[in-house]
Enzyme design. Structure first.
Site, PDB file in Angstrom:
ATOM      1  N   ALA A  12       0.806  -1.225   0.000  1.00  0.00           N
ATOM      2  CA  ALA A  12       0.000   0.000   0.000  1.00  0.00           C
ATOM      3  C   ALA A  12       0.837   1.272   0.000  1.00  0.00           C
ATOM      4  O   ALA A  12       0.324   2.338  -0.355  1.00  0.00           O
ATOM      5  CB  ALA A  12      -0.941  -0.022   1.208  1.00  0.00           C
ATOM      6  N   ASN A 105       8.619 -14.065  -4.954  1.00  0.00           N
ATOM      7  CA  ASN A 105       7.216 -13.672  -4.821  1.00  0.00           C
ATOM      8  C   ASN A 105       6.310 -14.846  -4.496  1.00  0.00           C
ATOM      9  O   ASN A 105       5.251 -14.673  -3.867  1.00  0.00           O
ATOM     10  CB  ASN A 105       6.763 -12.949  -6.083  1.00  0.00           C
ATOM     11  CG  ASN A 105       7.318 -11.531  -6.109  1.00  0.00           C
ATOM     12  OD1 ASN A 105       7.253 -10.836  -5.100  1.00  0.00           O
ATOM     13  ND2 ASN A 105       7.869 -11.113  -7.219  1.00  0.00           N
ATOM     14  N   ASP A 159      -2.511  -4.348 -20.134  1.00  0.00           N
ATOM     15  CA  ASP A 159      -2.160  -4.743 -21.504  1.00  0.00           C
ATOM     16  C   ASP A 159      -3.327  -4.450 -22.457  1.00  0.00           C
ATOM     17  O   ASP A 159      -3.131  -3.977 -23.576  1.00  0.00           O
ATOM     18  CB  ASP A 159      -1.820  -6.239 -21.544  1.00  0.00           C
ATOM     19  CG  ASP A 159      -0.830  -6.608 -20.458  1.00  0.00           C
ATOM     20  OD1 ASP A 159       0.324  -6.177 -20.543  1.00  0.00           O
ATOM     21  OD2 ASP A 159      -1.230  -7.296 -19.493  1.00  0.00           O
ATOM     22  N   HIS A 187       0.575 -12.253 -18.462  1.00  0.00           N
ATOM     23  CA  HIS A 187       1.002 -10.843 -18.414  1.00  0.00           C
ATOM     24  C   HIS A 187       2.529 -10.845 -18.511  1.00  0.00           C
ATOM     25  O   HIS A 187       3.236 -10.744 -17.513  1.00  0.00           O
ATOM     26  CB  HIS A 187       0.527 -10.171 -17.126  1.00  0.00           C
ATOM     27  CG  HIS A 187       1.142  -8.805 -16.960  1.00  0.00           C
ATOM     28  ND1 HIS A 187       0.845  -7.746 -17.791  1.00  0.00           N
ATOM     29  CD2 HIS A 187       2.072  -8.333 -16.090  1.00  0.00           C
ATOM     30  CE1 HIS A 187       1.554  -6.689 -17.433  1.00  0.00           C
ATOM     31  NE2 HIS A 187       2.312  -7.020 -16.402  1.00  0.00           N
TER      32      HIS A 187
HETATM   33  P1  NAD Z   1       6.863  -0.590  -5.460  1.00  0.00           P
HETATM   34  O1  NAD Z   1       8.196  -1.183  -5.199  1.00  0.00           O
HETATM   35  O2  NAD Z   1       6.743   0.876  -5.637  1.00  0.00           O
HETATM   36  O3  NAD Z   1       5.880  -0.990  -4.274  1.00  0.00           O
HETATM   37  C1  NAD Z   1       5.777  -2.288  -3.840  1.00  0.00           C
HETATM   38  C2  NAD Z   1       5.397  -2.212  -2.382  1.00  0.00           C
HETATM   39  O4  NAD Z   1       5.094  -3.520  -1.956  1.00  0.00           O
HETATM   40  C3  NAD Z   1       6.533  -1.689  -1.494  1.00  0.00           C
HETATM   41  O5  NAD Z   1       6.042  -0.593  -0.728  1.00  0.00           O
HETATM   42  C4  NAD Z   1       6.897  -2.888  -0.629  1.00  0.00           C
HETATM   43  O6  NAD Z   1       7.273  -2.516   0.686  1.00  0.00           O
HETATM   44  C5  NAD Z   1       5.570  -3.667  -0.645  1.00  0.00           C
HETATM   45  N1  NAD Z   1       5.691  -5.074  -0.363  1.00  0.00           N
HETATM   46  C6  NAD Z   1       6.633  -5.943  -0.772  1.00  0.00           C
HETATM   47  N2  NAD Z   1       6.397  -7.152  -0.283  1.00  0.00           N
HETATM   48  C7  NAD Z   1       5.259  -7.070   0.449  1.00  0.00           C
HETATM   49  C8  NAD Z   1       4.503  -7.995   1.205  1.00  0.00           C
HETATM   50  N3  NAD Z   1       4.881  -9.258   1.321  1.00  0.00           N
HETATM   51  N4  NAD Z   1       3.380  -7.548   1.814  1.00  0.00           N
HETATM   52  C9  NAD Z   1       3.000  -6.274   1.714  1.00  0.00           C
HETATM   53  N5  NAD Z   1       3.682  -5.348   1.033  1.00  0.00           N
HETATM   54  C10 NAD Z   1       4.804  -5.739   0.408  1.00  0.00           C
HETATM   55  O7  NAD Z   1       6.242  -1.399  -6.699  1.00  0.00           O
HETATM   56  P2  NAD Z   1       5.017  -0.986  -7.621  1.00  0.00           P
HETATM   57  O8  NAD Z   1       5.525  -0.135  -8.732  1.00  0.00           O
HETATM   58  O9  NAD Z   1       3.880  -0.488  -6.804  1.00  0.00           O
HETATM   59  O10 NAD Z   1       4.671  -2.415  -8.274  1.00  0.00           O
HETATM   60  C11 NAD Z   1       4.148  -3.454  -7.500  1.00  0.00           C
HETATM   61  C12 NAD Z   1       4.068  -4.741  -8.302  1.00  0.00           C
HETATM   62  O11 NAD Z   1       3.186  -4.606  -9.396  1.00  0.00           O
HETATM   63  C13 NAD Z   1       5.391  -5.204  -8.920  1.00  0.00           C
HETATM   64  O12 NAD Z   1       5.461  -6.608  -8.809  1.00  0.00           O
HETATM   65  C14 NAD Z   1       5.256  -4.813 -10.367  1.00  0.00           C
HETATM   66  O13 NAD Z   1       6.081  -5.606 -11.207  1.00  0.00           O
HETATM   67  C15 NAD Z   1       3.806  -5.128 -10.581  1.00  0.00           C
HETATM   68  N6  NAD Z   1       3.171  -4.549 -11.752  1.00  0.00           N
HETATM   69  C16 NAD Z   1       2.213  -5.299 -12.368  1.00  0.00           C
HETATM   70  C17 NAD Z   1       1.539  -4.795 -13.459  1.00  0.00           C
HETATM   71  C18 NAD Z   1       0.483  -5.604 -14.165  1.00  0.00           C
HETATM   72  O14 NAD Z   1      -0.016  -5.148 -15.200  1.00  0.00           O
HETATM   73  N7  NAD Z   1       0.078  -6.770 -13.688  1.00  0.00           N
HETATM   74  C19 NAD Z   1       1.845  -3.503 -13.921  1.00  0.00           C
HETATM   75  C20 NAD Z   1       2.789  -2.752 -13.245  1.00  0.00           C
HETATM   76  C21 NAD Z   1       3.461  -3.283 -12.156  1.00  0.00           C
HETATM   77  C1  LMR Z   2       4.178  -3.647 -16.703  1.00  0.00           C
HETATM   78  O1  LMR Z   2       3.614  -4.333 -17.564  1.00  0.00           O
HETATM   79  O2  LMR Z   2       4.348  -2.428 -16.835  1.00  0.00           O
HETATM   80  C2  LMR Z   2       4.651  -4.292 -15.444  1.00  0.00           C
HETATM   81  O3  LMR Z   2       4.235  -5.610 -15.383  1.00  0.00           O
HETATM   82  C3  LMR Z   2       6.081  -4.085 -15.197  1.00  0.00           C
HETATM   83  C4  LMR Z   2       6.926  -5.114 -15.886  1.00  0.00           C
HETATM   84  O4  LMR Z   2       7.719  -5.719 -15.188  1.00  0.00           O
HETATM   85  O5  LMR Z   2       6.796  -5.282 -17.087  1.00  0.00           O
END
Ligand code: NAD
Ligand code: LMR
Length: 367
Positions: A12, A105, A159, A187
């Site tokens: 969060a 993860n 996407d 993804h």
């Molecule tokens: P970020 O590093 O800014 O934030 C992640 C947060 O998660 C951090 O504050 C961290 O302390 C917290 N965290 C880590 N492990 C945790 C746990 N076990 N419990 C609770 N909190 C925890 O990252 P972000 O930019 O917010 O991205 C988060 C995730 O989303 C990444 O895995 C990123 O690759 C993914 N992502 C997915 C998509 C998608 O389309 N599916 C798109 C963008 C990013």
């Molecule tokens: C995205 O699609 O932007 C995220 O999943 C980040 C990544 O690792 O590609």
């Protein structure tokens, strides 16, 4: 006044949540008449940053935000929640592949699956955003034997939106006029963004598109857009990911627009010949809090090859984490028809500890 929904968000204090939380509290997902309680979950190291974010939420004076609770563990954080956004994970850095993140993860998501199983509302709807999102969702779901696999989804909506945005830019149509885009599979860079059935203002766009551009520019660009953004920004997409999460949950809860469909990663029921029991992005329509795979879309040889490639990658990811997938949950995942639940939200037992230390904001005492 409606009773509040309890919404858990993990990670969060991270970048995506920073965009998401304020829009959730403003009513953009569940409607401007739906009060919410936010149950925010972080690692203990990030709790101070989370407290700062909670202060900002308070300072916005959102009328719909009835309470904010801060938790450093998923067991307390998922208590009685109706919706869960699982965002917290280690993001991919420059040059890293998704597979590198699988092991670290996987541990996080098996614990979160168990915590959802034991503490969340029995009809909780879960969206996994943290990467590798499809396999993380599979792990969480397989560790939640009392919940239906259909309650666990992962995000391909970013996407889907990327595909729509690029088609709008190419054709000159407004994104609102473009319908029936689909994203299939993982993804990841193996996904298949599919515009063969897409329409602009009700007319098919496929005959007017340059198919070389689709194969050699559009598809690879959508597949690798995440990496393109990481290279440009030095960090992964955040605001657009939050938008994808908002769109995904809103449409799941409120329903998809008439005459359109969206993309969601869900446990495969074998549709389109995709192996049962993996979390695969399909085109879906949502109604009454449920989703249904859009059936009967034409798949030619080229499309079939792309489906096969992304399915293969997901089967390999599943194989890599098989030690975290309890065997007794295999059947439920391979036979979804016996495990579907109602799409309704039920209310669990009222929390009696809203005045505990975890609760840093409460604006509903006088209602
Ligand atoms: P970020 O590093 O800014 O934030 C992640 C947060 O998660 C951090 O504050 C961290 O302390 C917290 N965290 C880590 N492990 C945790 C746990 N076990 N419990 C609770 N909190 C925890 O990252 P972000 O930019 O917010 O991205 C988060 C995730 O989303 C990444 O895995 C990123 O690759 C993914 N992502 C997915 C998509 C998608 O389309 N599916 C798109 C963008 C990013
Ligand atoms: C995205 O699609 O932007 C995220 O999943 C980040 C990544 O690792 O590609």
């Amino acid at each position: 006044m409606k009773r509040p929904f309890r919404i858990a968000v993990t990670g969060a204090a991270g970048s995506i949540s920073n965009s998401l939380l304020f829009r959730l509290a403003a009513g953009e997902v569940f409607g401007t008449d739906q009060p919410i309680i936010l149950q925010l979950i972080e690692r203990s190291e990030a709790m101070e940053a989370l407290r700062g974010l909670a202060m900002e939420l308070e300072d916005c004076a959102f009328p719909l935000l009835h309470a904010v609770r801060l938790h450093d563990n998923p067991e307390d954080g998922f208590r009685n929640v109706h919706f869960a956004f699982l965002i917290g994970a280690k993001p991919r850095g420059p040059g890293m592949e998704r597979a590198d993140l699988l092991a670290a993860n996987a541990e996080i998501f098996s614990r979160q699956g168990r915590a959802l199983n034991d503490h969340a509302n029995p009809d909780v709807k879960v969206l996994v955003v943290g990467n590798p999102a499809n396999t993380n969702a599979l792990i969480a779901s397989r560790n939640a034997p009392d919940l239906s696999p259909s309650q666990f989804t992962a995000m391909s909506r970013l996407d889907h939106n990327r595909a729509k945005g690029m088609i709008a830019n190419r054709t000159g149509f407004n994104t609102a006029d473009i319908r029936k885009v689909a994203v299939w599979g993982n993804h990841s860079a193996s996904q298949f963004p599919d515009v063969r059935n897409a329409e602009a203002m009700g007319e098919p766009i496929w005959p007017g598109l340059d198919h070389d551009w689709v194969d050699n520019t559009f598809i690879p660009r959508v597949q690798k857009r995440g990496a393109e953004i990481i290279d440009a920004r030095g960090q992964s997409s955040a605001a657009s990911a939050a938008q994808g999460a908002i769109d995904h949950m809103r449409d799941w809860y409120m329903g998809t627009p008439e005459g359109d469909f969206v993309s969601m990663c869900i446990v495969s029921d074998g549709s389109y010949g995709i192996a049962k029991g993996i979390v695969f992005s399909f085109p879906v329509r949502c109604r009454y809090g449920r989703y249904q795979i859009v059936q009967g879309l034409p798949i030619d040889d080229a499309a079939q090859k792309r489906l096969d490639a992304t399915e293969k990658e997901l089967l390999e990811e599943k194989d890599a984490v098989k030690h975290l997938l309890p065997a007794e949950t295999e059947d439920a995942h391979n036979n979804l028809s016996v495990s579907l639940r109602s799409g309704a939200n039920r209310y669990g037992e009222e929390d009696r500890d809203d005045d505990s230390e975890a609760c840093v904001l409460r604006t509903d005492r006088v209602i």
